[in-house]
Design an enzyme around this catalytic site. Structure first.
Site, PDB file in Angstrom:
ATOM      1  N   ALA A   8       0.838  -1.205   0.000  1.00 27.44           N
ATOM      2  CA  ALA A   8       0.000   0.000   0.000  1.00 27.44           C
ATOM      3  C   ALA A   8       0.867   1.246   0.000  1.00 27.44           C
ATOM      4  O   ALA A   8       1.752   1.395   0.839  1.00 27.44           O
ATOM      5  CB  ALA A   8      -0.902   0.009   1.233  1.00 27.44           C
ATOM      6  N   CYS A   9       0.606   2.098  -0.953  1.00 27.90           N
ATOM      7  CA  CYS A   9       1.220   3.418  -0.953  1.00 27.90           C
ATOM      8  C   CYS A   9       0.076   4.437  -0.958  1.00 27.90           C
ATOM      9  O   CYS A   9      -1.055   4.089  -1.281  1.00 27.90           O
ATOM     10  CB  CYS A   9       2.179   3.606  -2.129  1.00 27.90           C
ATOM     11  SG  CYS A   9       1.444   3.583  -3.757  1.00 27.90           S
ATOM     12  N   PRO A  10       0.350   5.659  -0.582  1.00 28.32           N
ATOM     13  CA  PRO A  10      -0.727   6.640  -0.430  1.00 28.32           C
ATOM     14  C   PRO A  10      -1.625   6.805  -1.659  1.00 28.32           C
ATOM     15  O   PRO A  10      -2.827   6.963  -1.526  1.00 28.32           O
ATOM     16  CB  PRO A  10       0.005   7.947  -0.119  1.00 28.32           C
ATOM     17  CG  PRO A  10       1.286   7.499   0.511  1.00 28.32           C
ATOM     18  CD  PRO A  10       1.647   6.223  -0.193  1.00 28.32           C
ATOM     19  N   GLY A  12      -1.763   4.476  -4.108  1.00 25.96           N
ATOM     20  CA  GLY A  12      -2.242   3.137  -4.462  1.00 25.96           C
ATOM     21  C   GLY A  12      -2.176   2.836  -5.941  1.00 25.96           C
ATOM     22  O   GLY A  12      -2.991   2.107  -6.474  1.00 25.96           O
ATOM     23  N   THR A  16       2.341   0.227  -5.383  1.00 28.05           N
ATOM     24  CA  THR A  16       1.514  -0.825  -4.787  1.00 28.05           C
ATOM     25  C   THR A  16       1.504  -2.065  -5.677  1.00 28.05           C
ATOM     26  O   THR A  16       1.733  -3.178  -5.204  1.00 28.05           O
ATOM     27  CB  THR A  16       0.074  -0.311  -4.588  1.00 28.05           C
ATOM     28  OG1 THR A  16       0.101   0.801  -3.691  1.00 28.05           O
ATOM     29  CG2 THR A  16      -0.830  -1.393  -4.017  1.00 28.05           C
TER      30      THR A  16
END
Length: 102
Positions: A8-10, A12, A16
């Site tokens: 998960a990255c901010p 997405g 990700t």
């Protein structure tokens, strides 16, 4: 071994999915089973079942944001990885996570 992971990255988007693909591919090449849940701006995709989580030997958390449903991973061995490392140093991330099982 059985591995589950959450990437998960901010936003997405890119990281990700790049981390998901790298973890699944490298795990398979090393003879392990790996299921990866992705989380981001569009929510949870490929959500891990509780059975997959329960049967996993280790959980890799490659996240840069708060993960939805962290309570699902109680009492599991968790390896916290940098999402970029999952893309560029995938084998090392997997090996370090599996060292926690030994």
């Amino acid at each position: 071994m059985k591995i589950v992971a959450v990437t998960a990255c901010p936003t997405g988007i890119a990281h990700t999915y790049m981390a998901q693909e790298a973890l699944e591919k490298k795990s398979r090449l090393k003879g392990h089973r790996c299921h990866v849940e992705t989380q981001g701006s569009i929510g949870i995709e490929r959500e891990l079942s509780q059975r997959e989580i329960d049967e996993a030997d280790v959980v890799i958390m490659a996240v840069e944001m708060v993960v939805e449903g962290m309570e699902r991973f109680e009492n599991k061995i968790i390896y916290e990885a940098d999402i970029a490392d999952c893309i560029t140093n995938t084998e090392e991330v997997i090996d370090k996570a599996l060292e926690l099982v030994k």
